[in-house]
Design a protein around this motif. Structure first.
Motif, PDB file in Angstrom:
ATOM      1  N   ILE A  28     -27.507  41.367  91.218  1.00 24.75           N
ATOM      2  CA  ILE A  28     -26.382  40.554  90.760  1.00 24.75           C
ATOM      3  C   ILE A  28     -26.217  40.668  89.251  1.00 24.75           C
ATOM      4  O   ILE A  28     -25.097  40.831  88.747  1.00 24.75           O
ATOM      5  CB  ILE A  28     -26.567  39.090  91.200  1.00 24.75           C
ATOM      6  N   LEU A  29     -27.308  40.623  88.522  1.00 23.77           N
ATOM      7  CA  LEU A  29     -27.245  40.727  87.068  1.00 23.77           C
ATOM      8  C   LEU A  29     -26.706  42.089  86.625  1.00 23.77           C
ATOM      9  O   LEU A  29     -25.828  42.165  85.757  1.00 23.77           O
ATOM     10  CB  LEU A  29     -28.630  40.480  86.471  1.00 23.77           C
ATOM     11  N   THR A  30     -27.181  43.154  87.238  1.00 20.31           N
ATOM     12  CA  THR A  30     -26.712  44.496  86.871  1.00 20.31           C
ATOM     13  C   THR A  30     -25.251  44.698  87.218  1.00 20.31           C
ATOM     14  O   THR A  30     -24.484  45.241  86.410  1.00 20.31           O
ATOM     15  CB  THR A  30     -27.575  45.570  87.562  1.00 20.31           C
ATOM     16  N   LEU A  38     -19.035  43.725  94.128  1.00 18.68           N
ATOM     17  CA  LEU A  38     -19.783  43.873  95.376  1.00 18.68           C
ATOM     18  C   LEU A  38     -18.853  44.536  96.377  1.00 18.68           C
ATOM     19  O   LEU A  38     -17.791  44.009  96.702  1.00 18.68           O
ATOM     20  CB  LEU A  38     -20.233  42.507  95.909  1.00 18.68           C
ATOM     21  N   ASN A  39     -19.234  45.694  96.849  1.00 14.78           N
ATOM     22  CA  ASN A  39     -18.426  46.407  97.822  1.00 14.78           C
ATOM     23  C   ASN A  39     -19.346  47.083  98.827  1.00 14.78           C
ATOM     24  O   ASN A  39     -20.558  46.843  98.819  1.00 14.78           O
ATOM     25  CB  ASN A  39     -17.504  47.419  97.122  1.00 14.78           C
ATOM     26  N   PRO A 116     -21.572  52.166  92.349  1.00 19.40           N
ATOM     27  CA  PRO A 116     -22.072  50.823  92.695  1.00 19.40           C
ATOM     28  C   PRO A 116     -23.386  50.851  93.477  1.00 19.40           C
ATOM     29  O   PRO A 116     -24.252  50.000  93.265  1.00 19.40           O
ATOM     30  CB  PRO A 116     -20.947  50.223  93.540  1.00 19.40           C
ATOM     31  N   LEU A 117     -23.556  51.834  94.354  1.00 23.14           N
ATOM     32  CA  LEU A 117     -24.805  51.970  95.104  1.00 23.14           C
ATOM     33  C   LEU A 117     -25.960  52.185  94.139  1.00 23.14           C
ATOM     34  O   LEU A 117     -26.986  51.502  94.208  1.00 23.14           O
ATOM     35  CB  LEU A 117     -24.694  53.155  96.066  1.00 23.14           C
ATOM     36  N   ALA A 118     -25.796  53.121  93.229  1.00 24.43           N
ATOM     37  CA  ALA A 118     -26.864  53.441  92.280  1.00 24.43           C
ATOM     38  C   ALA A 118     -27.145  52.271  91.353  1.00 24.43           C
ATOM     39  O   ALA A 118     -28.306  51.965  91.061  1.00 24.43           O
ATOM     40  CB  ALA A 118     -26.477  54.674  91.474  1.00 24.43           C
ATOM     41  N   ARG A 119     -26.115  51.604  90.893  1.00 25.37           N
ATOM     42  CA  ARG A 119     -26.318  50.468  89.985  1.00 25.37           C
ATOM     43  C   ARG A 119     -27.040  49.328  90.674  1.00 25.37           C
ATOM     44  O   ARG A 119     -27.904  48.680  90.077  1.00 25.37           O
ATOM     45  CB  ARG A 119     -24.973  50.007  89.442  1.00 25.37           C
ATOM     46  N   ALA A 120     -26.700  49.080  91.927  1.00 26.09           N
ATOM     47  CA  ALA A 120     -27.379  48.016  92.671  1.00 26.09           C
ATOM     48  C   ALA A 120     -28.858  48.340  92.852  1.00 26.09           C
ATOM     49  O   ALA A 120     -29.721  47.476  92.659  1.00 26.09           O
ATOM     50  CB  ALA A 120     -26.709  47.816  94.033  1.00 26.09           C
ATOM     51  N   VAL A 121     -29.157  49.578  93.192  1.00 28.11           N
ATOM     52  CA  VAL A 121     -30.556  49.967  93.404  1.00 28.11           C
ATOM     53  C   VAL A 121     -31.335  49.926  92.092  1.00 28.11           C
ATOM     54  O   VAL A 121     -32.450  49.408  92.044  1.00 28.11           O
ATOM     55  CB  VAL A 121     -30.650  51.369  94.057  1.00 28.11           C
ATOM     56  N   ILE A 122     -30.756  50.440  91.031  1.00 25.72           N
ATOM     57  CA  ILE A 122     -31.444  50.462  89.735  1.00 25.72           C
ATOM     58  C   ILE A 122     -31.724  49.046  89.246  1.00 25.72           C
ATOM     59  O   ILE A 122     -32.842  48.726  88.830  1.00 25.72           O
ATOM     60  CB  ILE A 122     -30.639  51.272  88.704  1.00 25.72           C
TER      61      ILE A 122
END
Length: 154
Positions: A28-30, A38-39, A116-122
């Motif tokens: 959430i912070l990233t 959020l998608n 967004p996938l990469a940012r959420a995981v990172i």
């Protein structure tokens, strides 16, 4: 259910599963700091993140459980487990983060769609790794303190 069968109790799977909600803090912070919504892609990243976070927690809890059951004290077993499993946890985290960094920055063809996938995981991995290495031993100690006290009396 699989963890409960593997550990033959509910305590250790609960300790492992407590690491998952704390990964959401980083996600959430990233996503907020990068202005990403959020998608579907970020949700897929969250599912991927859960697997990695649970794997890291299992490494730590399993090692602590083995050391504790071999007769080592609770605090000593947690300290030794964290020391032994720090490198595998950090290797998993860093390879995943470094592998997804170009995607998160939008470098390459079609990377904007997968960012967004990469940012959420990172974000989730960064937060959960720090939290896992501190929170999981504390929660493990709380869940196993009664057993440790009984062993000390005997």
């Amino acid at each position: 259910m699989v963890l409960a069968c593997q550990y033959e109790s509910l305590r250790d799977p609960l300790v492992v599963m407590l690491s998952v909600p704390f990964a959401a803090i980083g996600v959430i912070l990233t996503l907020y700091l990068t202005g990403t919504t959020l998608n579907v892609q970020s949700y897929i990243g969250c599912v991927m993140l859960e697997g990695i976070v649970v794997n890291n927690a299992i490494l730590l809890v399993d090692q602590a459980g083995r050391l504790f059951s071999s007769g080592m004290g609770l605090e000593d077993s947690l300290t030794e487990a964290a020391r032994r499993r720090l490198r595998p946890i950090m290797m998993t985290t860093l390879t995943t983060i470094l592998g997804l960094l170009p995607l998160a920055l939008g470098i390459g063809e079609g990377a904007e769609a997968q960012a967004p996938l990469a940012r959420a995981v990172i974000g989730g991995l960064t937060a959960s790794t720090l939290i896992t290495l501190v929170l999981i031993p504390v929660v493990y100690a709380i869940f196993h303190s009664r057993e440790s006290k009984a062993r000390q009396k005997a």
